[in-house]
Design a protein around this motif. Structure first.
Motif, mmCIF file in Angstrom:
data_model
loop_
_atom_site.group_PDB
_atom_site.id
_atom_site.type_symbol
_atom_site.label_atom_id
_atom_site.label_comp_id
_atom_site.label_asym_id
_atom_site.label_seq_id
_atom_site.Cartn_x
_atom_site.Cartn_y
_atom_site.Cartn_z
ATOM 1 N N ARG A 48 0.836 -1.192 0.000
ATOM 2 C CA ARG A 48 0.000 0.000 0.000
ATOM 3 C C ARG A 48 0.875 1.248 0.000
ATOM 4 O O ARG A 48 1.821 1.358 0.782
ATOM 5 N N ILE A 49 0.564 2.167 -0.873
ATOM 6 C CA ILE A 49 1.353 3.384 -1.035
ATOM 7 C C ILE A 49 1.296 4.215 0.246
ATOM 8 O O ILE A 49 0.243 4.335 0.885
ATOM 9 N N MET A 50 2.449 4.785 0.621
ATOM 10 C CA MET A 50 2.565 5.591 1.827
ATOM 11 C C MET A 50 3.187 6.949 1.497
ATOM 12 O O MET A 50 3.821 7.111 0.448
ATOM 13 N N PRO A 51 3.010 7.949 2.400
ATOM 14 C CA PRO A 51 3.723 9.221 2.215
ATOM 15 C C PRO A 51 5.227 8.998 2.114
ATOM 16 O O PRO A 51 5.778 8.092 2.736
ATOM 17 N N LYS A 52 5.876 9.799 1.297
ATOM 18 C CA LYS A 52 7.309 9.755 1.001
ATOM 19 C C LYS A 52 7.683 8.677 -0.015
ATOM 20 O O LYS A 52 8.862 8.555 -0.360
ATOM 21 N N ASP A 53 6.716 7.891 -0.477
ATOM 22 C CA ASP A 53 6.997 6.980 -1.585
ATOM 23 C C ASP A 53 7.215 7.800 -2.849
ATOM 24 O O ASP A 53 6.622 8.868 -3.036
ATOM 25 N N GLU A 54 8.067 7.283 -3.728
ATOM 26 C CA GLU A 54 8.273 7.890 -5.041
ATOM 27 C C GLU A 54 7.704 6.952 -6.094
ATOM 28 O O GLU A 54 8.104 5.786 -6.169
ATOM 29 N N LEU A 55 6.780 7.464 -6.906
ATOM 30 C CA LEU A 55 6.073 6.651 -7.885
ATOM 31 C C LEU A 55 6.573 6.945 -9.299
ATOM 32 O O LEU A 55 6.752 8.108 -9.680
ATOM 33 N N ILE A 56 6.777 5.886 -10.051
ATOM 34 C CA ILE A 56 7.008 6.012 -11.493
ATOM 35 C C ILE A 56 5.668 5.768 -12.176
ATOM 36 O O ILE A 56 5.075 4.692 -12.015
ATOM 37 N N ILE A 57 5.168 6.752 -12.906
ATOM 38 C CA ILE A 57 3.866 6.647 -13.561
ATOM 39 C C ILE A 57 4.054 6.849 -15.064
ATOM 40 O O ILE A 57 4.576 7.880 -15.499
ATOM 41 N N VAL A 58 3.655 5.869 -15.829
ATOM 42 C CA VAL A 58 3.769 5.931 -17.290
ATOM 43 C C VAL A 58 2.375 5.807 -17.895
ATOM 44 O O VAL A 58 1.616 4.886 -17.533
ATOM 45 N N VAL A 59 2.036 6.727 -18.795
ATOM 46 C CA VAL A 59 0.750 6.716 -19.495
ATOM 47 C C VAL A 59 1.015 6.474 -20.975
ATOM 48 O O VAL A 59 1.822 7.171 -21.592
#
Length: 265
Positions: free
Chosen positions: A48-59
């Motif tokens: 589960r995503i938490m604060p301070k996580d860094e996400l790679i998002i590709v569309v």
């Protein structure tokens, strides 16, 4: 002869019992029948995503130009995201989850993602983008900075990056080269900080198979695993550190005793 054998057995019995107890504390996952006896939900773990996580998002879309406004690359800011000229081969920027559990996404603005799995985050972004695109886009979300640390009585202590969004306690120990023979396996400490900043120390008994059913079996982002030394290791180190002092004292005592004997002769 019989009395001597009995006396010898009495002397050796504590050593034999200590050896058995030491062996039991040196193995993992004893009493594994508990895993078969307890009904399990059979649900695969999802981080589960938490604060301070860094996400790679590709569309991705069938028309690459239509997805350009929703990609932010190195060298771009929000205003430049409408135009990709000069940044075609640039690296995508990660999205930092802030303390409120949101990411600032181009065009869409603030999106609450804390507590979602990566799959749920993909669904959320996909639904938001449908209003701007003529098709259902392909959205991929990955955690880029998932790390855990292992220290103490292990062969290779350190901080390890996790690439597949999940790691259990035994996999983390394997990354650290496993515990040494002087590790306290029935009281491994896990330091964890939750999504609102509360810290706690959780005690794990890795000698029991029931650990596989515990909620702490899978580690979270920035977990710290500390493997304590056994009391025997601490006593051994203490003796080793003080050995030179004791040798010096014994040498001094021996010298004084020799001088006293010479003086009395």
């Amino acid at each position: 002869m019989f009395s001597f054998r009995r006396y010898l057995l009495v002397l050796l019995l504590p050593l034999l019992l200590a050896g058995c107890a030491s062996y039991k504390k040196s193995v993992y996952l004893r009493h594994d029948q508990v895993l078969a006896d307890i009904e399990q939900q059979g649900k695969l773990y999802e981080y589960r995503i938490m604060p301070k996580d860094e996400l790679i998002i590709v569309v991705s879309t069938s028309d690459p130009a239509s997805s350009v406004p929703f990609l932010r690359k190195l060298g771009q800011n929000k205003e430049m995201s409408q135009n990709s000229q000069g940044t075609g081969n640039a690296k995508l920027l990660n999205y930092l989850v802030d303390n409120q559990g949101c990411i600032d996404y181009p065009v869409l603005g603030k999106l609450p993602v804390s507590g979602l799995s990566c799959r749920q985050c993909e669904d959320l972004i996909r639904q938001k983008l449908e209003a701007y695109l003529n098709e259902v886009p392909n959205v991929t979300v990955r955690i880029d900075n998932f790390k855990v640390s292992v220290l103490g009585e292990v062969n290779k202590p350190g901080t390890f990056t996790v690439t597949d969004e999940r790691i259990n306690i035994f996999q983390a120990l394997a990354q650290a080269g496993d515990m040494t023979l002087f590790a306290d396996r029935d009281d491994v400490q896990l330091l964890r900080e939750d999504s609102i900043g509360r810290r706690q120390v959780i005690h794990l008994d890795l000698t029991e198979a029931g650990i596989a059913l515990a909620p702490e079996y899978y580690l979270q982002q920035n977990d710290i695993v500390y493997v304590k030394p056994t009391k025997a290791k601490v006593r051994s180190n203490t003796f080793s550190n003080n050995a030179s002092i004791w040798i010096s004292l014994l040498s001094l005592a021996s010298t004084l005793a020799s001088l006293v004997i010479i003086a009395l002769q």
